[in-house]
Design an enzyme around this catalytic site. Structure first.
Site, mmCIF file in Angstrom:
data_model
loop_
_atom_site.group_PDB
_atom_site.id
_atom_site.type_symbol
_atom_site.label_atom_id
_atom_site.label_comp_id
_atom_site.label_asym_id
_atom_site.label_seq_id
_atom_site.Cartn_x
_atom_site.Cartn_y
_atom_site.Cartn_z
ATOM 1 N N GLY A 65 0.814 -1.227 -0.056
ATOM 2 C CA GLY A 65 0.116 0.067 0.007
ATOM 3 C C GLY A 65 0.860 1.344 0.071
ATOM 4 O O GLY A 65 2.087 1.056 0.107
ATOM 5 N N MET A 84 1.056 3.678 2.197
ATOM 6 C CA MET A 84 1.816 3.542 3.529
ATOM 7 C C MET A 84 2.893 2.852 3.581
ATOM 8 O O MET A 84 3.930 3.154 4.235
ATOM 9 C CB MET A 84 0.849 3.747 4.542
ATOM 10 N N ASN A 130 -4.849 8.137 14.413
ATOM 11 C CA ASN A 130 -4.034 8.921 13.635
ATOM 12 C C ASN A 130 -2.581 8.761 14.311
ATOM 13 O O ASN A 130 -2.467 9.176 15.486
ATOM 14 C CB ASN A 130 -4.515 10.208 13.416
ATOM 15 N N HIS A 170 -9.803 14.014 2.437
ATOM 16 C CA HIS A 170 -8.754 13.046 2.130
ATOM 17 C C HIS A 170 -8.578 12.932 0.611
ATOM 18 O O HIS A 170 -9.546 13.280 -0.235
ATOM 19 C CB HIS A 170 -8.912 11.720 2.769
ATOM 20 N N LYS A 205 -9.443 6.934 -0.450
ATOM 21 C CA LYS A 205 -9.747 6.475 1.032
ATOM 22 C C LYS A 205 -11.006 5.734 0.862
ATOM 23 O O LYS A 205 -11.916 6.288 0.434
ATOM 24 C CB LYS A 205 -9.579 7.745 1.661
ATOM 25 N N THR A 219 -9.618 9.792 12.210
ATOM 26 C CA THR A 219 -9.157 10.816 12.656
ATOM 27 C C THR A 219 -10.391 11.778 13.211
ATOM 28 O O THR A 219 -10.168 12.602 14.276
ATOM 29 C CB THR A 219 -8.103 11.730 11.812
#
Length: 251
Positions: free
Chosen positions: A11, A13, A111, A142, A146, A153
């Site tokens: 991914g 991240m 978060n 975002h 997403k 958050t």
């Protein structure tokens, strides 16, 4: 050397975390977990962690909520400390986390940004002071990929606000129609999706003739990766229990 098992390697991240961890002299990724094992990495990637016969000191989970059972089940079976950074988890998932934390260390936050968590602490105090005469709204933005809304958050910030209030607010997710006049008991949460926005959250305190805005903008995903690395180092040395960013910041 802190040995990391990274969940969600493929991914966005996961890619950033590989870069950030590679720059850490006292950390290394020993294995990855992803539905797609065809990854260009210096470490093995598994779609089934039963095939991993090595050892990790900590797990960083930045994957999809559909993979929660597999990765958390592995952490529970091996009692490996885990950083849960995946959003969109269900109530049952959260109950599983609470039960698991009684037996091994679990770090859970909506978060990974240090800034967001400092803001959450401040919002609790602000809400208590501004409870009378101010309407409170949260707007989160975002990127267009997403999957969940509202963001974890936004809910983290809303919960922090409610913790500071004597009369708890009811969350209203967007508004539509001809009979949607704002009620005093509401806390509005609104989601915007578009482009490549890493994350932006604005909290509005709207009173009579005055407006207070608290805003946080993440300029890149490295903000969250840096927080995840700090969290991994923190949780790896802890006793069983459920920890969050407020615990880390207080130490």
């Amino acid at each position: 050397m802190l040995k990391v098992l990274l969940s969600g390697v493929g991914g966005a991240m996961g890619q950033v975390l590989q870069e950030v961890i590679a720059a850490e002299p006292d950390m290394e990724i020993v294995a990855g977990f992803d539905k797609n094992t065809d990854q260009n990495t210096a470490f093995p990637v598994y779609s089934d962690l039963k095939a991993f016969d090595g050892r990790a000191d900590v797990i960083i989970d930045f994957s999809h909520f559909s993979a929660f059972d597999a990765i958390f089940g592995y952490a529970r079976a091996t009692k490996t400390p885990i950083v849960v950074a995946t959003t969109g988890l269900s109530d049952d998932n959260l109950k599983t986390i609470e039960a698991g934390a009684k037996k091994f260390p679990v770090f859970k936050t909506a978060n990974m940004s240090l800034g967001i968590n400092i803001i959450a602490k401040a919002l609790k105090e602000m809400a208590a002071a501004l409870e009378d005469g101010f309407d409170i709204e949260i707007i989160e933005k975002h990127h267009n990929k997403k999957a969940d809304a509202p963001s974890g958050t936004a809910l983290l910030l809303a919960d922090a606000i409610n913790d500071g209030l004597s009369a708890k607010k009811e969350y209203t997710y967007g508004r539509q129609g001809r009979s949607c006049k704002r009620q005093p008991s509401e806390l509005g949460i609104h989601a915007v999706r578009g482009g490549t926005i890493p994350g932006e959250h604005t909290v509005l305190f709207a009173g009579n003739d005055e407006l207070i805005e608290i805003k946080h903008t993440a300029l890149s995903k490295k903000v969250f990766a840096a927080g995840a690395v700090k969290s991994a180092k923190y949780i790896a040395a802890k006793n069983p229990g459920l920890y969050d960013m407020q615990d880390l910041l207080s130490e």
